[in-house]
Scaffold this motif. Structure first.
Motif, PDB file in Angstrom:
ATOM      1  N   ARG A 229       0.115  11.060   3.181  1.00  0.00           N
ATOM      2  CA  ARG A 229      -1.006  10.113   3.106  1.00  0.00           C
ATOM      3  C   ARG A 229      -1.782  10.366   1.829  1.00  0.00           C
ATOM      4  O   ARG A 229      -2.008  11.513   1.451  1.00  0.00           O
ATOM      5  CB  ARG A 229      -1.934  10.263   4.305  1.00  0.00           C
TER       6      ARG A 229
ATOM      7  N   CYS B 230      -2.775   2.394  -2.866  1.00  0.00           N
ATOM      8  CA  CYS B 230      -1.730   2.890  -1.964  1.00  0.00           C
ATOM      9  C   CYS B 230      -2.342   3.881  -0.976  1.00  0.00           C
ATOM     10  O   CYS B 230      -3.228   4.657  -1.324  1.00  0.00           O
ATOM     11  CB  CYS B 230      -0.613   3.562  -2.751  1.00  0.00           C
TER      12      CYS B 230
ATOM     13  N   THR C  17       0.823  -1.212   0.000  1.00  0.00           N
ATOM     14  CA  THR C  17       0.000   0.000   0.000  1.00  0.00           C
ATOM     15  C   THR C  17       0.861   1.267   0.000  1.00  0.00           C
ATOM     16  O   THR C  17       0.392   2.342   0.385  1.00  0.00           O
ATOM     17  CB  THR C  17      -0.945   0.019   1.219  1.00  0.00           C
ATOM     18  N   ASN C  18       2.113   1.132  -0.438  1.00  0.00           N
ATOM     19  CA  ASN C  18       3.022   2.270  -0.463  1.00  0.00           C
ATOM     20  C   ASN C  18       3.437   2.618  -1.888  1.00  0.00           C
ATOM     21  O   ASN C  18       3.861   1.743  -2.649  1.00  0.00           O
ATOM     22  CB  ASN C  18       4.275   1.972   0.362  1.00  0.00           C
TER      23      ASN C  18
ATOM     24  N   GLN D 239       7.003  12.138   3.212  1.00  0.00           N
ATOM     25  CA  GLN D 239       5.850  11.277   3.038  1.00  0.00           C
ATOM     26  C   GLN D 239       4.553  12.058   3.102  1.00  0.00           C
ATOM     27  O   GLN D 239       4.490  13.142   3.682  1.00  0.00           O
ATOM     28  CB  GLN D 239       5.840  10.194   4.123  1.00  0.00           C
TER      29      GLN D 239
ATOM     30  N   LEU E 264      -0.010   5.547   1.251  1.00  0.00           N
ATOM     31  CA  LEU E 264       1.103   6.424   1.617  1.00  0.00           C
ATOM     32  C   LEU E 264       1.997   6.622   0.404  1.00  0.00           C
ATOM     33  O   LEU E 264       2.266   5.680  -0.337  1.00  0.00           O
ATOM     34  CB  LEU E 264       1.914   5.787   2.759  1.00  0.00           C
ATOM     35  N   SER E 265       2.448   7.850   0.214  1.00  0.00           N
ATOM     36  CA  SER E 265       3.418   8.169  -0.831  1.00  0.00           C
ATOM     37  C   SER E 265       4.701   8.624  -0.155  1.00  0.00           C
ATOM     38  O   SER E 265       4.666   9.441   0.767  1.00  0.00           O
ATOM     39  CB  SER E 265       2.874   9.279  -1.738  1.00  0.00           C
ATOM     40  N   SER E 266       5.825   8.078  -0.613  1.00  0.00           N
ATOM     41  CA  SER E 266       7.131   8.400  -0.033  1.00  0.00           C
ATOM     42  C   SER E 266       8.107   8.777  -1.135  1.00  0.00           C
ATOM     43  O   SER E 266       7.998   8.309  -2.273  1.00  0.00           O
ATOM     44  CB  SER E 266       7.698   7.189   0.715  1.00  0.00           C
TER      45      SER E 266
END
Length: 146
Positions: free
Chosen positions: A145, A105, A70-71, A143, A107-109
Protein backbone atom coordinates in the motif's frame (compact mmCIF):
# COMPACT_ATOMS: atom_id res chain seq x y z
CA UNK A 1 21.71 10.58 -8.79
CA UNK A 2 18.31 9.44 -10.08
CA UNK A 3 17.11 10.94 -13.36
CA UNK A 4 14.65 10.24 -16.16
CA UNK A 5 15.79 7.83 -18.84
CA UNK A 6 17.29 9.30 -22.00
CA UNK A 7 16.58 6.73 -24.70
CA UNK A 8 19.56 7.47 -26.95
CA UNK A 9 21.99 7.71 -24.05
CA UNK A 10 20.72 4.94 -21.73
CA UNK A 11 18.98 2.14 -23.60
CA UNK A 12 22.06 0.07 -24.51
CA UNK A 13 23.13 0.04 -20.84
CA UNK A 14 19.59 -0.84 -19.73
CA UNK A 15 19.54 -3.82 -22.12
CA UNK A 16 22.92 -4.95 -20.74
CA UNK A 17 21.66 -4.65 -17.15
CA UNK A 18 18.47 -6.53 -17.97
CA UNK A 19 20.48 -9.32 -19.59
CA UNK A 20 23.03 -9.58 -16.77
CA UNK A 21 20.92 -8.93 -13.67
CA UNK A 22 17.36 -10.09 -14.45
CA UNK A 23 17.42 -12.58 -17.32
CA UNK A 24 19.52 -15.26 -15.56
CA UNK A 25 16.76 -15.66 -12.93
CA UNK A 26 13.96 -15.63 -15.49
CA UNK A 27 15.70 -18.29 -17.56
CA UNK A 28 15.68 -20.72 -14.63
CA UNK A 29 11.92 -21.12 -15.13
CA UNK A 30 11.61 -19.90 -18.73
CA UNK A 31 14.79 -20.86 -20.63
CA UNK A 32 13.49 -19.35 -23.87
CA UNK A 33 13.23 -15.82 -22.40
CA UNK A 34 15.06 -13.10 -24.32
CA UNK A 35 15.61 -9.38 -24.03
CA UNK A 36 15.61 -7.22 -27.13
CA UNK A 37 15.85 -3.45 -27.32
CA UNK A 38 12.65 -2.94 -29.37
CA UNK A 39 10.65 -5.00 -26.85
CA UNK A 40 12.03 -3.00 -23.92
CA UNK A 41 11.35 0.29 -25.69
CA UNK A 42 7.70 -0.75 -26.18
CA UNK A 43 7.45 -1.48 -22.45
CA UNK A 44 9.13 1.82 -21.57
CA UNK A 45 6.65 3.70 -23.77
CA UNK A 46 3.84 2.51 -21.46
CA UNK A 47 5.14 4.45 -18.47
CA UNK A 48 8.22 6.08 -16.95
CA UNK A 49 11.76 4.84 -16.58
CA UNK A 50 14.35 6.28 -14.23
CA UNK A 51 18.06 5.53 -14.12
CA UNK A 52 20.59 5.69 -11.30
CA UNK A 53 24.01 7.10 -12.05
CA UNK A 54 27.08 6.33 -9.98
CA UNK A 55 30.30 8.18 -10.65
CA UNK A 56 31.56 7.64 -14.17
CA UNK A 57 29.00 4.92 -14.89
CA UNK A 58 26.08 6.67 -16.59
CA UNK A 59 23.63 3.84 -15.84
CA UNK A 60 24.30 1.81 -12.71
CA UNK A 61 20.63 0.83 -12.36
CA UNK A 62 17.12 1.53 -13.57
CA UNK A 63 13.46 1.17 -12.69
CA UNK A 64 10.59 1.02 -15.17
CA UNK A 65 7.05 1.92 -14.04
CA UNK A 66 3.50 1.87 -15.30
CA UNK A 67 0.37 3.41 -13.78
CA UNK A 68 -3.13 2.05 -14.25
CA UNK A 69 -5.83 3.88 -12.32
CA UNK A 70 -4.73 3.88 -8.69
CA UNK A 71 -2.17 1.10 -9.19
CA UNK A 72 1.56 1.52 -9.69
CA UNK A 73 3.26 -1.40 -11.42
CA UNK A 74 7.02 -1.69 -11.03
CA UNK A 75 7.77 -3.44 -14.31
CA UNK A 76 11.53 -3.88 -13.87
CA UNK A 77 14.24 -2.88 -11.42
CA UNK A 78 17.89 -3.75 -11.90
CA UNK A 79 21.15 -2.54 -10.36
CA UNK A 80 24.56 -3.51 -11.72
CA UNK A 81 26.05 -6.12 -9.37
CA UNK A 82 29.15 -3.90 -8.98
CA UNK A 83 26.89 -1.43 -7.15
CA UNK A 84 24.85 -3.80 -4.96
CA UNK A 85 24.68 -2.73 -1.34
CA UNK A 86 25.22 0.98 -2.06
CA UNK A 87 21.59 2.04 -1.79
CA UNK A 88 20.86 2.56 -5.49
CA UNK A 89 18.00 0.05 -5.51
CA UNK A 90 16.48 1.77 -2.50
CA UNK A 91 16.76 5.19 -4.19
CA UNK A 92 15.14 3.81 -7.34
CA UNK A 93 12.27 2.29 -5.35
CA UNK A 94 11.77 5.52 -3.44
CA UNK A 95 11.57 7.41 -6.74
CA UNK A 96 9.12 4.83 -8.11
CA UNK A 97 6.84 5.10 -5.10
CA UNK A 98 7.04 8.92 -5.12
CA UNK A 99 5.99 8.87 -8.75
CA UNK A 100 3.10 6.52 -7.92
CA UNK A 101 1.91 8.76 -5.09
CA UNK A 102 2.11 11.81 -7.38
CA UNK A 103 -0.27 9.96 -9.72
CA UNK A 104 -2.64 9.17 -6.80
CA UNK A 105 -1.75 5.47 -6.74
CA UNK A 106 -2.76 3.58 -3.60
CA UNK A 107 -1.11 0.25 -4.36
CA UNK A 108 2.28 -0.73 -5.75
CA UNK A 109 2.70 -4.14 -7.38
CA UNK A 110 5.59 -6.04 -8.95
CA UNK A 111 6.54 -9.51 -10.07
CA UNK A 112 9.76 -11.12 -8.90
CA UNK A 113 11.26 -14.43 -9.99
CA UNK A 114 10.61 -17.02 -7.29
CA UNK A 115 14.27 -18.08 -7.40
CA UNK A 116 15.59 -14.55 -6.84
CA UNK A 117 15.69 -14.65 -3.04
CA UNK A 118 17.90 -11.57 -2.80
CA UNK A 119 15.29 -9.51 -4.67
CA UNK A 120 12.43 -10.98 -2.62
CA UNK A 121 14.23 -10.00 0.60
CA UNK A 122 14.94 -6.53 -0.81
CA UNK A 123 11.25 -5.95 -1.55
CA UNK A 124 10.15 -7.41 1.79
CA UNK A 125 12.46 -4.94 3.52
CA UNK A 126 10.65 -2.18 1.61
CA UNK A 127 7.27 -3.35 2.96
CA UNK A 128 6.14 -5.54 0.05
CA UNK A 129 4.33 -8.80 0.73
CA UNK A 130 3.80 -11.79 -1.51
CA UNK A 131 0.12 -11.94 -2.41
CA UNK A 132 0.16 -14.57 -5.13
CA UNK A 133 2.38 -17.13 -6.84
CA UNK A 134 2.12 -17.80 -10.58
CA UNK A 135 3.72 -21.24 -11.07
CA UNK A 136 3.49 -21.15 -14.87
CA UNK A 137 5.75 -18.08 -14.93
CA UNK A 138 7.74 -18.91 -11.79
CA UNK A 139 7.06 -15.49 -10.29
CA UNK A 140 5.60 -14.05 -7.14
CA UNK A 141 3.28 -11.06 -7.13
CA UNK A 142 4.36 -8.70 -4.36
CA UNK A 143 2.34 -5.67 -3.27
CA UNK A 144 2.47 -2.72 -0.92
CA UNK A 145 0.00 0.00 0.00
CA UNK A 146 1.27 3.46 -0.85
Amino acid sequence: MIRKRNSSKDDAAIVRLTQSELLPFTRLTRPEAEVKLPDLQKRFALGKTYVAESGAQAVAGFVSLQVSGTNLFVDMLAVDSKFHGRGLGTLLMQRAEEYGRSKKCRLSSLYVDRVNQKAISFYQNKGYETTRYLPKLGVQLMQKRL
